[in-house]
Motif scaffolding. Structure first.
Motif, PDB file in Angstrom:
ATOM      1  N   ASN A  31       0.810  -1.222   0.000  1.00 49.75           N
ATOM      2  CA  ASN A  31       0.000   0.000   0.000  1.00 49.75           C
ATOM      3  C   ASN A  31       0.845   1.274   0.000  1.00 49.75           C
ATOM      4  O   ASN A  31       0.295   2.370   0.082  1.00 49.75           O
ATOM      5  CB  ASN A  31      -0.922   0.016   1.222  1.00 49.75           C
ATOM      6  N   PHE A  32       2.168   1.121  -0.081  1.00 46.41           N
ATOM      7  CA  PHE A  32       3.029   2.299   0.006  1.00 46.41           C
ATOM      8  C   PHE A  32       2.820   3.234  -1.186  1.00 46.41           C
ATOM      9  O   PHE A  32       2.717   4.450  -1.029  1.00 46.41           O
ATOM     10  CB  PHE A  32       4.496   1.878   0.086  1.00 46.41           C
ATOM     11  N   PHE A  33       2.744   2.684  -2.392  1.00 46.56           N
ATOM     12  CA  PHE A  33       2.612   3.526  -3.581  1.00 46.56           C
ATOM     13  C   PHE A  33       1.291   4.300  -3.595  1.00 46.56           C
ATOM     14  O   PHE A  33       1.301   5.521  -3.790  1.00 46.56           O
ATOM     15  CB  PHE A  33       2.760   2.693  -4.857  1.00 46.56           C
ATOM     16  N   PRO A  34       0.118   3.635  -3.383  1.00 41.94           N
ATOM     17  CA  PRO A  34      -1.128   4.416  -3.348  1.00 41.94           C
ATOM     18  C   PRO A  34      -1.150   5.453  -2.228  1.00 41.94           C
ATOM     19  O   PRO A  34      -1.745   6.519  -2.374  1.00 41.94           O
ATOM     20  CB  PRO A  34      -2.222   3.366  -3.171  1.00 41.94           C
ATOM     21  N   MET A  35      -0.481   5.143  -1.081  1.00 40.12           N
ATOM     22  CA  MET A  35      -0.379   6.140  -0.011  1.00 40.12           C
ATOM     23  C   MET A  35       0.389   7.356  -0.509  1.00 40.12           C
ATOM     24  O   MET A  35      -0.010   8.505  -0.295  1.00 40.12           O
ATOM     25  CB  MET A  35       0.327   5.524   1.199  1.00 40.12           C
ATOM     26  N   LEU A  36       1.504   7.105  -1.222  1.00 35.38           N
ATOM     27  CA  LEU A  36       2.346   8.195  -1.710  1.00 35.38           C
ATOM     28  C   LEU A  36       1.588   9.049  -2.725  1.00 35.38           C
ATOM     29  O   LEU A  36       1.703  10.275  -2.732  1.00 35.38           O
ATOM     30  CB  LEU A  36       3.609   7.617  -2.344  1.00 35.38           C
ATOM     31  N   TRP A  37       0.796   8.397  -3.590  1.00 36.40           N
ATOM     32  CA  TRP A  37      -0.009   9.153  -4.552  1.00 36.40           C
ATOM     33  C   TRP A  37      -1.001  10.057  -3.812  1.00 36.40           C
ATOM     34  O   TRP A  37      -1.161  11.224  -4.138  1.00 36.40           O
ATOM     35  CB  TRP A  37      -0.774   8.229  -5.506  1.00 36.40           C
ATOM     36  N   GLY A  38      -1.708   9.497  -2.815  1.00 42.80           N
ATOM     37  CA  GLY A  38      -2.676  10.294  -2.064  1.00 42.80           C
ATOM     38  C   GLY A  38      -2.025  11.460  -1.353  1.00 42.80           C
ATOM     39  O   GLY A  38      -2.582  12.564  -1.303  1.00 42.80           O
ATOM     40  N   PHE A  39      -0.832  11.218  -0.791  1.00 43.73           N
ATOM     41  CA  PHE A  39      -0.101  12.288  -0.109  1.00 43.73           C
ATOM     42  C   PHE A  39       0.287  13.370  -1.119  1.00 43.73           C
ATOM     43  O   PHE A  39       0.216  14.570  -0.826  1.00 43.73           O
ATOM     44  CB  PHE A  39       1.143  11.685   0.550  1.00 43.73           C
ATOM     45  N   PHE A  40       0.681  12.947  -2.324  1.00 46.96           N
ATOM     46  CA  PHE A  40       0.991  13.900  -3.393  1.00 46.96           C
ATOM     47  C   PHE A  40      -0.239  14.729  -3.748  1.00 46.96           C
ATOM     48  O   PHE A  40      -0.172  15.967  -3.842  1.00 46.96           O
ATOM     49  CB  PHE A  40       1.484  13.147  -4.633  1.00 46.96           C
ATOM     50  N   ALA A  41      -1.394  14.063  -3.972  1.00 53.05           N
ATOM     51  CA  ALA A  41      -2.621  14.765  -4.363  1.00 53.05           C
ATOM     52  C   ALA A  41      -3.031  15.784  -3.306  1.00 53.05           C
ATOM     53  O   ALA A  41      -3.472  16.895  -3.635  1.00 53.05           O
ATOM     54  CB  ALA A  41      -3.746  13.763  -4.606  1.00 53.05           C
ATOM     55  N   ALA A  42      -2.882  15.409  -2.035  1.00 55.62           N
ATOM     56  CA  ALA A  42      -3.246  16.328  -0.957  1.00 55.62           C
ATOM     57  C   ALA A  42      -2.348  17.560  -0.963  1.00 55.62           C
ATOM     58  O   ALA A  42      -2.813  18.694  -0.776  1.00 55.62           O
ATOM     59  CB  ALA A  42      -3.157  15.606   0.390  1.00 55.62           C
ATOM     60  N   HIS A  43      -1.052  17.380  -1.209  1.00 56.32           N
ATOM     61  CA  HIS A  43      -0.115  18.510  -1.166  1.00 56.32           C
ATOM     62  C   HIS A  43      -0.230  19.393  -2.399  1.00 56.32           C
ATOM     63  O   HIS A  43      -0.155  20.627  -2.277  1.00 56.32           O
ATOM     64  CB  HIS A  43       1.312  17.999  -0.979  1.00 56.32           C
ATOM     65  N   ILE A  44      -0.418  18.800  -3.561  1.00 55.08           N
ATOM     66  CA  ILE A  44      -0.564  19.661  -4.738  1.00 55.08           C
ATOM     67  C   ILE A  44      -1.881  20.422  -4.658  1.00 55.08           C
ATOM     68  O   ILE A  44      -1.990  21.565  -5.102  1.00 55.08           O
ATOM     69  CB  ILE A  44      -0.451  18.860  -6.051  1.00 55.08           C
ATOM     70  N   GLY A  45      -2.893  19.797  -4.040  1.00 59.14           N
ATOM     71  CA  GLY A  45      -4.170  20.488  -3.845  1.00 59.14           C
ATOM     72  C   GLY A  45      -4.060  21.669  -2.920  1.00 59.14           C
ATOM     73  O   GLY A  45      -4.841  22.624  -3.010  1.00 59.14           O
ATOM     74  N   GLN A  46      -3.098  21.625  -2.003  1.00 61.96           N
ATOM     75  CA  GLN A  46      -2.847  22.752  -1.101  1.00 61.96           C
ATOM     76  C   GLN A  46      -1.812  23.714  -1.671  1.00 61.96           C
ATOM     77  O   GLN A  46      -1.353  24.628  -0.981  1.00 61.96           O
ATOM     78  CB  GLN A  46      -2.367  22.232   0.256  1.00 61.96           C
ATOM     79  N   THR A  47      -1.422  23.511  -2.934  1.00 64.64           N
ATOM     80  CA  THR A  47      -0.412  24.307  -3.648  1.00 64.64           C
ATOM     81  C   THR A  47       0.945  24.290  -2.943  1.00 64.64           C
ATOM     82  O   THR A  47       1.716  25.245  -3.070  1.00 64.64           O
ATOM     83  CB  THR A  47      -0.876  25.767  -3.875  1.00 64.64           C
ATOM     84  N   ASP A  48       1.232  23.214  -2.240  1.00 62.58           N
ATOM     85  CA  ASP A  48       2.568  23.023  -1.675  1.00 62.58           C
ATOM     86  C   ASP A  48       3.399  22.336  -2.767  1.00 62.58           C
ATOM     87  O   ASP A  48       3.655  21.134  -2.728  1.00 62.58           O
ATOM     88  CB  ASP A  48       2.477  22.161  -0.414  1.00 62.58           C
TER      89      ASP A  48
END
Length: 710
Positions: A367-384
């Motif tokens: 589950n590491f890869f899907p976790m990393l994708w979700g973490f990416f989506a959350a941060h790009i959504g916050q414009t970080d």
């Protein structure tokens, strides 16, 4: 869609009345169906009965009340004369004794169901006698109003149940565990007393005579229904806690043993194992039911199920297995949270922050890869963007080292492409997004939409279309946008289609095509409301407002961009903030409110500066500010803005925005009488380029004619 079509076919043959009782018990999917029926099935009289909704009113209910032709009627207490008439018909008598009528009027206060239960309670207690259509007080009872009676309808129902035999009571209680509707065969199979099973039909006939559980369907599928949901609640509440748990467990085991394919019963099994207090089983079926809900696009239902599973997990010992389950559930929440709340929403940040913590404790699991994708989506959504870029590089590293997992590469190259796009690096963005499109295989990779929240081919096509426009290729931009829309329509994933629609609306806003912008914005809003995707609605509303202002509906358009922006700002997501503030400012510029426009643009530029790298629309913001400053006769400041717009656009390779900056600067120079400077400025344009934006091309040609440029 099937149910709506069946109703419409029926309505086409003859007008119909559809009555939905106890609608306050509907789940989110059922409310969505009711709303779809109200909007699409015509002509139909739809009557919905609910108790007062109180807090937590479903969004669909509020939207239903705003539908044209919908009226809300608040029922008052039933008048005393109507109550007496109702009870006489229920009891089969001509009239009621005065003391009985007075008692019921005082206790029930015009509530028809409470009135009925009191009348039945008096009859079953032997306090009234009925013979030959006449009702009288039983001998020795006296004045009924001086006797003690329960003060609530629940109390009256409980007193009626108490008068049943123990076997009849148990039958009613076991039935209450099954649900408001219960089949005879299922009741017989799970009944805990073997000796009572041959007598169940006689017990049910008694309950039917008492009007507690009337027969709903005859043989061969004999079934009964509780007269009212309150009747079921009271019967359920009268069971001992341990007895309830036992019946729930028996019922759950019955389903597991009786059906080879349990997929139809995941939600039911989750409910019964939860009530039986068996956490491991409850968690298993809650997760399965949640996954089903995601695939059925019942996203709020999915959030509820996954969240309930997480709550059960907290009751288990802190083991590796528990952490793995928790990580899986947090990842599963990503797709519904994205659709409901949006990229970068606080809920998405919270769930993937926890997922990352769990991943660090567990190490690199499946589950590491899907976790990393979700973490990416959350941060790009916050414009970080800085963090998002680092996470995208990590995704790419994993994809390159696990080439057997083709889904990793599709996700990773899209992540890099999207990041480069928002950074204003459009050539790099185009490269990675095109690679995603080329690597994508629908059969292998469409399942990712239900994990990551979006179909990567659709998302890449529409974003690369925007890149093409920015890079100066208008025709290719429209082709990619159409390709993304067409593919989105083929998929069974409405959120990806809504994403394609909003990007199409944005593209035609770039092209200054108000009619087409409006069409796609309206379609986006309609689709999002139908499927409860609140994220895109504010953006669609802003674009719709801009289009209406452009088309002359100024008052309506201003109201829409204000409402859309207020809703956008309240969501907590930040991606595309600069662009949408630019659209709002453009709307104010069209009505010549330059002060408001400048204020909004300054705020947008300040946001872009603070967001550390989200600069894809900065050039246009500077140009729009220049246009607003000209309205304020601040030509020198406007010229500075146009130069800045030109510099930013050229540094990004944003050919279309560079052209607009040149034309705006040349127009200003021409107005100032600096014709030669305007000619030199316009000399930088190639107006014969086939891919030139048609509106800008027309402006450029008009300006060239005015300044005498050959």
């Amino acid at each position: 869609d099937l149910l709506v079509q069946l109703l419409q076919d029926s309505v086409n043959r003859s007008p119909k009345l559809l009555v939905l009782e106890d609608a306050h018990w509907l789940d989110s999917s059922s409310w969505a169906l009711v709303l779809a029926v109200a909007q699409k099935v015509k002509p139909l009289l739809l009557v919905i009965g609910t108790r007062p909704m109180g807090e937590g009113v479903p969004d669909e209910y509020d939207r239903l009340l705003r539908e044209e032709g919908v009226e809300q009627l608040h029922l008052e207490a039933l008048p005393a004369t109507d109550t007496l008439d109702l009870l006489c018909r229920r009891l089969g008598v001509k009239s009621l004794p005065d003391s009985m009528a007075e008692l019921i009027e005082q206790k029930a206060e015009g509530n028809p169901f409470f009135s009925e239960e009191l009348a039945y309670g008096l009859r079953e207690a032997g306090m009234i006698e009925i013979q030959d259509g006449e009702c009288r007080i039983a001998a020795g009872v006296g004045n009924l109003t001086q006797l003690h009676f329960p003060a609530t309808v629940q109390g009256v129902i409980a007193s009626r149940i108490d008068r049943l035999s123990p076997s009849e009571q148990l039958t009613l209680k076991v039935a209450s565990v099954i649900g408001r509707y219960f089949g005879f065969r299922l009741l017989r199979d799970i009944h805990p007393i073997e000796d009572d099973k041959p007598k169940l039909l006689s017990y049910l006939m008694k309950l039917q005579r008492f009007d507690l559980t009337p027969m709903e369907t005859p043989e061969p599928d004999l079934g009964y229904m509780f007269k009212h949901i309150i009747t079921q609640e009271v019967a359920y509440g009268l069971m001992l806690y341990s007895q309830r748990r036992q019946v729930h467990e028996t019922l759950a085991l019955f389903y597991e043993r009786s059906y080879e394919d349990l997929s139809e019963f995941y939600a039911i099994l989750a409910h019964h194992w939860s009530k039986a207090l068996v956490p491991e089983k409850a968690i298993f079926y809650l997760e399965k039911a949640g996954e089903q809900a995601v695939r059925a696009h019942a996203l709020r239902e999915a959030v509820r199920l996954f969240t309930e599973a997480l709550e059960w997990l907290e009751t288990l010992p802190d083991t590796v297995e528990r952490k793995e389950q928790e990580l899986r559930l947090h990842i599963a929440l990503g797709a519904p949270f994205t659709a409901i709340k949006g990229y970068g929403s606080p809920e998405l940040i919270q769930t993937f922050t926890r997922a990352q913590q769990l991943s660090q404790e567990l190490g690199e699991t499946a589950n590491f890869f899907p976790m990393l994708w979700g973490f990416f989506a959350a941060h790009i959504g916050q414009t970080d963007i800085e963090t998002a870029y680092e996470l995208a590089r990590k995704l790419m590293y994993l994809a390159e080292h696990k080439k057997e997992e083709s889904s990793f590469l599709v996700s990773a190259v899209h992540a890099l492409g999207a990041t480069f796009f928002y950074m204003g690096n459009f050539c790099e963005a185009e490269f990675y997004l095109e690679r995603c499109i080329n690597e994508y295989d629908s059969e292998k990779h469409h399942y990712l939409a239900f994990i990551c929240g979006q179909d990567f081919a659709v998302a890449s096509l529409v974003i690369v279309g925007t890149c093409n426009w920015l890079l100066g290729n208008c025709q290719k931009a429209q082709e990619k946008s159409k390709e993304g829309l067409d593919f989105g329509k083929q998929l069974s994933h409405p959120f990806s289609l809504s994403l394609a629609l909003i990007y199409a609306s944005e593209l035609f806003q770039y092209l200054q095509d108000a009619e087409t912008t409006k069409k796609y914005a309206q379609t986006t809003i309609m689709l999002c409301r139908e499927h409860d995707f609140s994220f895109w609605i504010p953006m669609g509303t802003i674009l719709l407002g801009w289009a209406n202002i452009s088309l002359g509906e100024t008052e309506l358009g201003l109201m829409q961009i204000r409402q859309g922006w207020a809703d956008f700002a309240s969501m907590g997501a930040k991606l595309s903030t600069g662009y949408y503030m630019g659209v709002v400012a453009s709307g104010y510029l069209q009505v010549e409110d330059s002060l408001t426009a400048v204020s909004i643009i300054d705020e947008a530029l300040s946001f872009a500066y603070k967001s550390s790298g989200v600069c894809f629309w900065d050039a246009e913001l500077y140009r729009l500010k220049g246009k607003a400053l000209i309205m304020q006769s601040k030509d020198a400041e406007a010229e500075t803005c146009f130069h800045k717009a030109f510099e930013v656009a050229r540094s990004q390779g944003a050919v279309s925005l560079e052209r607009r900056a040149i034309i705006s600067l040349s127009e200003l120079l021409h107005q100032q009488g600096k014709t030669e400077a305007a000619r030199q400025c316009m000399a930088q344009l190639d107006l014969n380029a086939e891919q030139f934006d048609p509106v800008d091309c027309e402006k450029g040609m008009t300006l060239l004619a005015a300044i005498g440029y050959c």
